[in-house]
Structure formats: structure tokens, C-alpha cells
Design a protein around this motif. Structure first.
Motif, PDB file in Angstrom:
ATOM      1  N   THR B  54       1.139  -1.378   0.039  1.00  0.00           N
ATOM      2  CA  THR B  54       0.085   0.000  -0.109  1.00  0.00           C
ATOM      3  C   THR B  54       0.952   1.491  -0.301  1.00  0.00           C
ATOM      4  OG1 THR B  54      -2.110  -1.666   1.470  1.00  0.00           O
ATOM      5  CG2 THR B  54      -1.844   1.332   1.683  1.00  0.00           C
ATOM      6  N   TYR B  98      -6.913   5.607  -8.388  1.00  0.00           N
ATOM      7  CA  TYR B  98      -7.135   4.519  -6.995  1.00  0.00           C
ATOM      8  C   TYR B  98      -8.186   4.253  -6.304  1.00  0.00           C
ATOM      9  CZ  TYR B  98      -3.809   3.805  -2.780  1.00  0.00           C
ATOM     10  OH  TYR B  98      -3.098   2.889  -1.636  1.00  0.00           O
ATOM     11  N   LEU B 100      -9.675   2.016  -3.413  1.00  0.00           N
ATOM     12  CA  LEU B 100      -8.545   1.545  -1.952  1.00  0.00           C
ATOM     13  C   LEU B 100      -9.528   0.550  -1.419  1.00  0.00           C
ATOM     14  CD1 LEU B 100      -8.688   4.687  -1.903  1.00  0.00           C
ATOM     15  CD2 LEU B 100      -7.589   3.919   0.388  1.00  0.00           C
ATOM     16  N   LYS B 102     -11.201  -0.511   1.173  1.00  0.00           N
ATOM     17  CA  LYS B 102     -12.263  -0.069   1.337  1.00  0.00           C
ATOM     18  C   LYS B 102     -13.497   0.174   0.289  1.00  0.00           C
ATOM     19  CE  LYS B 102     -11.005   0.805   5.246  1.00  0.00           C
ATOM     20  NZ  LYS B 102     -10.803   3.077   5.910  1.00  0.00           N
ATOM     21  N   LEU B 104     -15.272   3.045   0.366  1.00  0.00           N
ATOM     22  CA  LEU B 104     -15.883   4.151   0.293  1.00  0.00           C
ATOM     23  C   LEU B 104     -16.674   4.788  -0.669  1.00  0.00           C
ATOM     24  CD1 LEU B 104     -11.945   4.645   0.435  1.00  0.00           C
ATOM     25  CD2 LEU B 104     -13.437   5.092   2.377  1.00  0.00           C
ATOM     26  N   LEU B 106     -19.800   6.859  -0.418  1.00  0.00           N
ATOM     27  CA  LEU B 106     -20.340   8.249   0.883  1.00  0.00           C
ATOM     28  C   LEU B 106     -21.724   7.380   0.683  1.00  0.00           C
ATOM     29  CD1 LEU B 106     -19.419  11.230  -1.379  1.00  0.00           C
ATOM     30  CD2 LEU B 106     -18.713  10.324   1.205  1.00  0.00           C
ATOM     31  N   PRO B 107     -21.838   7.135   2.098  1.00  0.00           N
ATOM     32  CA  PRO B 107     -23.680   6.807   2.707  1.00  0.00           C
ATOM     33  C   PRO B 107     -24.453   7.712   1.890  1.00  0.00           C
ATOM     34  CG  PRO B 107     -22.187   7.374   4.730  1.00  0.00           C
ATOM     35  CD  PRO B 107     -21.084   7.341   3.192  1.00  0.00           C
ATOM     36  N   ALA B 151     -25.851   1.580   1.609  1.00  0.00           N
ATOM     37  CA  ALA B 151     -26.333   0.527   2.509  1.00  0.00           C
ATOM     38  C   ALA B 151     -27.212  -0.461   2.355  1.00  0.00           C
ATOM     39  CB  ALA B 151     -26.691   1.679   3.969  1.00  0.00           C
ATOM     40  N   ARG B 165     -16.194   3.254 -10.371  1.00  0.00           N
ATOM     41  CA  ARG B 165     -15.387   4.804  -9.864  1.00  0.00           C
ATOM     42  C   ARG B 165     -14.635   4.693 -10.577  1.00  0.00           C
ATOM     43  NH1 ARG B 165     -16.476   6.571  -3.652  1.00  0.00           N
ATOM     44  NH2 ARG B 165     -14.858   4.974  -3.499  1.00  0.00           N
TER      45      ARG B 165
END
Lengths: 256, 269
Positions: B54, B98, B100, B102, B104, B106-107, B151, B165
Motif C-alpha cells: 500500500t 486509485y 482503496l 474499502k 469508501l 459516501l453513505p 447501505a 467509480r
């Protein structure tokens, strides 16, 4: 269905407790356990509330105005302050201890000073409300801004997002939950704050009215004001809850 | 078309990392790392957890400055012009996309807006960004999820959205940091199949981090083995199996041979 029943049961318990307490109170007055001039019965309070209703409303309007004005200013300055502290760490280390320190000063202690400085009008009341509403907002929002997943910031940076974009896309939504928790506290504080400021001098408002009826020893009317103040606070807090529910639809997806 | 990727030595280089080293105060993390990535190629960095994979990604993406070495990108790789023009992108963000570990997402944003985020960040109006993103939903197996919140999606679906994305960042090279490591084994296998399919159709030049040997062999054109402290790329293994591949590859003799080879490389010092 089951869930609904459980929900109703949960609501039922506090209502029942309050009802029982009021009954005991009524009994204490009716049977003469407590002298009437010291503690009016709930029935007397309701009667005073009804007969005084127009007068109470005219005073409530002033108090509400002070509370709402102070609340709006307090929320906005709290927001600005939290955003500044979040963006510039030196600002945070400079301001944060002072913020905490100011919270150790009871509002009742500042109110007379404010009246001394800003006279008997609406200004000292609004300022006191601003002072009590500001802190929960600033602290709540700052926590919300800073609890953002650092990997999310990393990802945003890798996408070349500006500080501004990171703030509005990531930090602000992340702080909404604590924003509303802070707002609920601030709302309750703001009504109480306005009333306290009014106690110490003014022409209109529930606090002023309270001191008047106290001087004439009309405790039933006094209790009616107290009742109104707590009803107003409760209604405002409920309003915040509804706004929160509406503005964060992603938080309760499972209810639908 | 896809088969051409395997003839990688003739392909044009798109990214080059030269003699990258990185020390943190208490530890040298990256020794002397040199790697190349060809256009349309998928390479893996394979190594145990904590070896510094990483960190290397952070350097390549420009989020962290290396203490030594340079990251170079070939600006002409996708054009027909024969010249190569290397741009030094060391310590500069915005050249690579990039993804990652997770997801990530946005909720508070719909999947479509999450996926379109790299576009809206670039100033493209929301409606246009949504249109552009929605064209790709079917190809990524995300149809019907546009107006859902993260969610409401399973872990696998969220990773699909995160990959889309990443793709919409529209960069010439993608860095994927163990995108499937948080998923359960069954979901992971189906995600790997899905990934092979999607990558065949989008042909994104990709560097993929994993600590899963099977995953590395299954998806990569080339594997770098990363080990040691400070970490170096000790071996380079070309997986000759033609693409498109599918999960059946994992049950062949050939696959086992690669696995044995990699295991021996990982264990010898």
C-alpha cells in the motif's frame, strides 16, 4: 406489526409514569397534604393555563423570537467556528480550550452583565441564547468533521478534489448526525436561556411574566408558565427530529 | 484483441517506477523498487500483508513522496505516435486512479452519484455526469442500483460500484488495492469472474495488489513478488495463459505449476 407493538409499549411506560405522578400530586393537593399556597394542584395549573392563555401566548411569542434568533445565530457561528477549527489546526488549538473554558461559566452569571451592557431590550436575551447554543453546535460539528474516514480523504485527494469539495462532499454529510444531536441540545438550551435572561430584566417574555406572577404569589400561574416552557422545548426538539429524519433518508433505509 | 495483451513485451510502456525507496522514521519500508506497466496490461503486486504494497501505491498515486526514485508516465502511450514522452509524476496526484481496500462509498449519496463523483468533482454538471455513469451500469453488473444507497447493497455490489467509480476517474492507469480482500470466499470467487469479464471489456491498464496467490495468477498478465524489509520486487512472473480467462483456469495443471513456482519464490530468501 410486532415492532409497532413494541414501539407502542415503549411509549406507554413513560406516559403511565407521568400520569401516576400527576395523580399523586393531585391527591397531595386535594387531601391537603401540602398547603395550597405552596403547591397548586395540577387542575389549578391547567385552569390558570387556560384562563391566561392569550397573555401566555403574547409573552411566548417574544421568548420564541429571542430563542429562534439566538439559535440561528448560534448555529451559524458554531458552524463557521467548527469549519475554521477543522480547516486550520492552529485555530483549533487556539480556540478549543477557550471554548471549553467558557462552558464552565453558568449562563445565569453572565445574564446580569449582558443586561448591564445591552439594556433591557431583546439584545441581551438573544446574545445569551447565542452563547448557550453556540457550544454544542461547534463541538458537535467539529467532531463530525474530524471523524471522517481518513481513507476517504485519501481517495478524494487522489481524485484531485479541492479542500472545498472534500468539505461539502465528505465532511459535511459526515457531520450531519452530530449536527442534529447538537441542535437538539441547543434548541432546549435556547428556550431556557431566553427565559433566564428575561428573569433578570425586560418588558416582555415568559421569563418576565414568570417573575411578575411570582411577586404576586400566583403559583398556579407560575406553574402554567413552566408547563408552557417545557412544551415549547419539547415541540422544538420534536421539530428537529422530524427535520433530521427528512434530511437524512439514508439513515433509516431499513424502516421502509 | 484481448489476446494481444499477452504479447506484452511489444506493447508500449505506460507507467514506470524507477528505484523507488521510502523510509519512515523507524523503518525502511521500500528498498529499491523498479517496475513497468504496459498499456492495457494487468499486473499484480503479490506479497504478504504489511510488506509495503500500500505504501508503494501511495507513492505511485502521488499521495506520498518517495525518498528516492521517480514515477514516470508515458503521455503518448495511447496515441499512434511512435515516440515515448515520459512525464515525471512523482508526488503528483490526479494522474492515476486509485481504488482503496474499502469501498469508501459516501453513505448519503445514491450509487449513481457515488459512481459519478470523479466526474462531478471535475465540474461536470450532475445530470450529464449521471448520464455518462449510467451508460456503464449494465456492463458492470450494477443495473437497477442507480437510485439505491450504498447501505442497501451487498459488499460485492459495493465493490463493483467502487470499481466503476475508479474507471470513471478516466485515468490511463488504475491502482487497485486488494479490492476483494474484505469479501467472503464465495463472493470473492464470483467477483473475480466478474472482474475478469469487465476487465476484458474495458481494458484498463491496471496494477493490482493482492496477498492471494490464486487471485494473482487468475487475473494477472504479470506478477511481481514483493518481499523483504525494506521491500523489494524479488521476482517477476509472466502468466502466459491467454485472455479471456475464466475461473476454470484455477483448476488446470498450468495454474498449479504457477502456484508452485510462486510459492517457492515467496518462501526462498
Amino acid at each position: 406489526m410486532n415492532k409497532k407493538k413494541k414501539f407502542q409499549k415503549q411509549k406507554l411506560i413513560p406516559v403511565a409514569v407521568i400520569a401516576v405522578l400527576i395523580l399523586i400530586w393531585q391527591a397531595a393537593c386535594s387531601f391537603g397534604w401540602v398547603p395550597k399556597f405552596m403547591l397548586p394542584s395540577p387542575a389549578d395549573v391547567i385552569k390558570a393555563f387556560v384562563t391566561d392563555f392569550p397573555l401566555l401566548m403574547s409573552h411566548a411569542r417574544v421568548t420564541l423570537l429571542e430563542a429562534c434568533l439566538g439559535l440561528v445565530i448560534g448555529v451559524l457561528t458554531g458552524f463557521g467556528c467548527a469549519a475554521l477549527m477543522d480547516s486550520f489546526p492552529p485555530v483549533k488549538s487556539a480556540l478549543y480550550p477557550i471554548l471549553v473554558l467558557t462552558q464552565t461559566i453558568p449562563p445565569v452569571a453572565i445574564a446580569p452583565l449582558l443586561i448591564l451592557w445591552f439594556s433591557y431590550g431583546i439584545a441581551p436575551k438573544v446574545i445569551l441564547v447565542v452563547l448557550v447554543a453556540f457550544f454544542p453546535m461547534a463541538v458537535g460539528l467539529l467532531e463530525g468533521f474530524q471523524s471522517v474516514d481518513q481513507d476517504m480523504i485519501k481517495l478524494m485527494k487522489s481524485m484531485k478534489a479541492s479542500k472545498w469539495q472534500i468539505f461539502w462532499n465528505v465532511k459535511f454529510p459526515n457531520a450531519l448526525g452530530s449536527f442534529f444531536s447538537g441542535l437538539k441540545i441547543a434548541v432546549a438550551y435556547s428556550v431556557v436561556g431566553a427565559v433566564i435572561a428575561e428573569w433578570l430584566g425586560g418588558f416582555n417574555g415568559l421569563g418576565v411574566y414568570m417573575t411578575r406572577v411570582k411577586k404576586s404569589l400566583s403559583y398556579d400561574k407560575m406553574f402554567a408558565v413552566i408547563l408552557l416552557v417545557s412544551v415549547i422545548s419539547l415541540l422544538l426538539m420534536e421539530a428537529v427530529k422530524i427535520i433530521q429524519y427528512k434530511s437524512m433518508p439514508w439513515e433509516h433505509l431499513k424502516d421502509e | 484483441m484481448a489476446g494481444k495483451i499477452n504479447g506484452l513485451h511489444k506493447m508500449s510502456e505506460i507507467l514506470r517506477a524507477e528505484h523507488i525507496s521510502k523510509n519512515f522514521t523507524d523503518k525502511d519500508v521500500l528498498g529499491d523498487i523498479t517496475l513497468t506497466l504496459n498499456e492495457g496490461e494487468l499486473i499484480c503486486l503479490l506479497g504478504v500483508s504489511g510488506v509495503g504494497k500500500t505504501t508503494l501505491f501511495n507513492v505511485l498515486s502521488g499521495l506520498t513522496k518517495p525518498d528516492g526514485g521517480a514515477v514516470l508516465m508515458n503521455e503518448n502511450a495511447h496515441t499512434e505516435s511512435d515516440g515515448t514522452e515520459w512525464t515525471d509524476i512523482t508526488g503528483k496526484t490526479g494522474y492515476l486512479s486509485y481504488m482503496l481496500q474499502k469501498d469508501l462509498l459516501l453513505p448519503n449519496k445514491y450509487i449513481i452519484d457515488n459512481v459519478a463523483l470523479p466526474l462531478t468533482l471535475r465540474g461536470i454538471p450532475k445530470k450529464e455526469a449521471r448520464n455518462k455513469a449510467s451508460e456503464l451500469f449494465e456492463r458492470f453488473g450494477l443495473q437497477g442500483c442507480e437510485k439505491k444507497y450504498p447501505a442497501q447493497l451487498s459488499g460485492g455490489m459495493r465493490q463493483r460500484a467502487a470499481l466503476l467509480r475508479t474507471y470513471l476517474c478516466d485515468k490511463r492507469v488504475a491502482l487497485l488495492d486488494e479490492p476483494f480482500s474484505a469479501l467472503d470466499t464465495i463472493t470473492r470467487t464470483s467477483m473475480q469472474e466478474w472482474f475478469l469479464e469487465v476487465m476484458d471489456s474495458i481494458r484498463m491498464s491496471t496494477i493490482f495488489i493482492t496477498h492471494d496467490i490464486d487471485e494473482a495468477i487468475l487475473i494477472s498478465d504479470r506478477i511481481y513478488i514483493m518481499k523483504g524489509s525494506p521491500a523489494v520486487l524479488s521476482d517477476e512472473i509472466v502468466v502466459e495463459k491467454k485472455k479471456p480467462r475464466n475461473i476454470d483456469f484455477t483448476m488446470t495443471e498450468e495454474f498449479l505449476e504457477y502456484k508452485k513456482l510462486i510459492k517457492s519464490k515467496l518462501s526462498d530468501d
